[in-house]
Design an enzyme around this catalytic site. Sequence first.
Site, PDB file in Angstrom:
ATOM      1  N   ASP A   1       0.850  -1.337   0.119  1.00 38.50           N
ATOM      2  CA  ASP A   1       0.043   0.043  -0.117  1.00 38.50           C
ATOM      3  C   ASP A   1       0.782   1.224  -0.065  1.00 38.50           C
ATOM      4  O   ASP A   1       2.102   1.160   0.051  1.00 38.50           O
ATOM      5  CB  ASP A   1      -0.870   0.006   1.166  1.00 38.50           C
ATOM      6  CG  ASP A   1      -0.258  -0.726   2.615  1.00 38.50           C
ATOM      7  OD1 ASP A   1       0.999  -0.754   2.708  1.00 38.50           O
ATOM      8  OD2 ASP A   1      -1.064  -1.029   3.191  1.00 38.50           O
TER       9      ASP A   1
ATOM     10  N   ASN B   1      -7.972  -3.332  13.933  1.00 43.49           N
ATOM     11  CA  ASN B   1      -9.148  -3.609  13.463  1.00 43.49           C
ATOM     12  C   ASN B   1      -9.165  -4.736  12.650  1.00 43.49           C
ATOM     13  O   ASN B   1     -10.035  -5.260  12.213  1.00 43.49           O
ATOM     14  CB  ASN B   1      -9.893  -2.476  12.876  1.00 43.49           C
ATOM     15  CG  ASN B   1      -9.220  -1.819  11.635  1.00 43.49           C
ATOM     16  OD1 ASN B   1      -8.104  -2.641  11.274  1.00 43.49           O
ATOM     17  ND2 ASN B   1      -9.661  -0.600  11.238  1.00 43.49           N
TER      18      ASN B   1
ATOM     19  N   HIS C   1      -7.502  -5.302  10.039  1.00 43.40           N
ATOM     20  CA  HIS C   1      -6.967  -4.905   8.583  1.00 43.40           C
ATOM     21  C   HIS C   1      -5.797  -5.463   8.245  1.00 43.40           C
ATOM     22  O   HIS C   1      -4.738  -5.850   8.702  1.00 43.40           O
ATOM     23  CB  HIS C   1      -7.196  -3.537   8.167  1.00 43.40           C
ATOM     24  CG  HIS C   1      -5.973  -2.760   8.626  1.00 43.40           C
ATOM     25  ND1 HIS C   1      -6.128  -1.303   8.994  1.00 43.40           N
ATOM     26  CD2 HIS C   1      -4.925  -2.792   8.637  1.00 43.40           C
ATOM     27  CE1 HIS C   1      -5.012  -0.880   9.420  1.00 43.40           C
ATOM     28  NE2 HIS C   1      -4.079  -1.635   9.204  1.00 43.40           N
TER      29      HIS C   1
ATOM     30  N   GLU D   1      -9.845  -2.502   5.258  1.00 45.28           N
ATOM     31  CA  GLU D   1     -10.428  -2.059   6.375  1.00 45.28           C
ATOM     32  C   GLU D   1     -11.598  -2.975   6.623  1.00 45.28           C
ATOM     33  O   GLU D   1     -12.225  -3.478   5.478  1.00 45.28           O
ATOM     34  CB  GLU D   1     -10.825  -0.744   6.639  1.00 45.28           C
ATOM     35  CG  GLU D   1      -9.847   0.177   6.297  1.00 45.28           C
ATOM     36  CD  GLU D   1      -8.890   0.431   7.453  1.00 45.28           C
ATOM     37  OE1 GLU D   1      -9.125  -0.370   8.260  1.00 45.28           O
ATOM     38  OE2 GLU D   1      -8.116   1.559   7.339  1.00 45.28           O
TER      39      GLU D   1
HETATM   40  C1  F6R Z   1       1.441  -1.507   5.999  1.00 49.02           C
HETATM   41  C2  F6R Z   1       0.053  -2.221   6.147  1.00 49.02           C
HETATM   42  C3  F6R Z   1      -0.740  -2.367   7.239  1.00 49.02           C
HETATM   43  C4  F6R Z   1      -0.002  -2.352   8.438  1.00 49.02           C
HETATM   44  C5  F6R Z   1      -1.009  -2.600   9.804  1.00 49.02           C
HETATM   45  C6  F6R Z   1      -0.109  -2.876  11.062  1.00 49.02           C
HETATM   46  O1  F6R Z   1       1.974  -1.640   4.933  1.00 49.02           O
HETATM   47  O2  F6R Z   1      -0.508  -2.621   5.100  1.00 49.02           O
HETATM   48  O3  F6R Z   1      -1.762  -3.340   7.228  1.00 49.02           O
HETATM   49  O4  F6R Z   1       0.617  -3.674   8.506  1.00 49.02           O
HETATM   50  O5  F6R Z   1      -1.659  -1.331   9.886  1.00 49.02           O
HETATM   51  O6  F6R Z   1       0.675  -1.858  11.190  1.00 49.02           O
HETATM   52  P1  F6R Z   1       1.752  -1.885  12.657  1.00 49.02           P
HETATM   53  O7  F6R Z   1       2.785  -2.973  12.055  1.00 49.02           O
HETATM   54  O8  F6R Z   1       2.389  -0.494  12.538  1.00 49.02           O
HETATM   55  O9  F6R Z   1       0.864  -2.183  13.978  1.00 49.02           O
END
Ligand code: F6R
Length: 244
Positions: free
Chosen positions: A67, A136, A138, A143
């Site tokens: 992303d 959450n 995701h 989401e």
């Molecule tokens: C980032 C991504 C997100 C993160 C997720 C967890 O490229 O795709 O799905 O993996 O938000 O983020 P952290 O590791 O910061 O808790």
Amino acid sequence: MRIYRAKDYADLSRKTAQIIAAQIIMKPDCVLGLATGSSPVGAYENLVKWYEEGALDFSAVTTVNLDEYRGLPRENAQSYDYFMQEHLFGKVNIDRSRTFLPDGMTQDDEQECRRYEEIIRSVGGVDLQLLGMGHNGHIGFNEPGSCFEKKTRCVDLAESTIRANRRFFASEEEVPRQAYTVGIGTILAARRILLIVSGKEKAGILNQALFGPITPEVPASILQFHGDVTVVADEAALSCSELK
Ligand code: F6R
């Protein structure tokens, strides 16, 4: 699904890097699907260290990231392109022309999403997809919602995600409200998936993702359908799970 229990974040980072390193050693021209955020930082540090020690060669590796924020140029210190340069790409011998992220500054959303899907197709698909998971549930920026969206697209970030990502920005107003993300279908098309989860605040949602019903309300639960998923989670993240 294989679930590896790590003692703590350092142990999780080492195990994660070992799995990625093994993939590179077994197939030097592999395609890695990569993630940003806090979860993979320690793993990237290990990979950089092993590269510096001469144990790893990234010269034939291709990467596609999950992303990118919409509206942030790659030079912006909060963009995911910048993150990857800082934590991995700028520190190993990877060919930057073979590292791909969605372009957050594009004018035409739909064309950008088609372009990104085409890149993933043209490199032959992803051998190993690294995933973090949001509070959450995701994965990527898919989401919680009413259905599992398949393809790369531009999404509105959930309020909880904006709050969680606030820590990287000077103020909450600066957190982008939209991002490009590969879809659930694109993630599931990876040949192998490596989900890494750290911390007690994700213990409840990890338990739902691994053992609860498969539902768009918990996007990571869809991974139960994939035939080759490895989960590396630390003791804190597994503290609500049946495995405890
Ligand atoms: C980032 C991504 C997100 C993160 C997720 C967890 O490229 O795709 O799905 O993996 O938000 O983020 P952290 O590791 O910061 O808790």
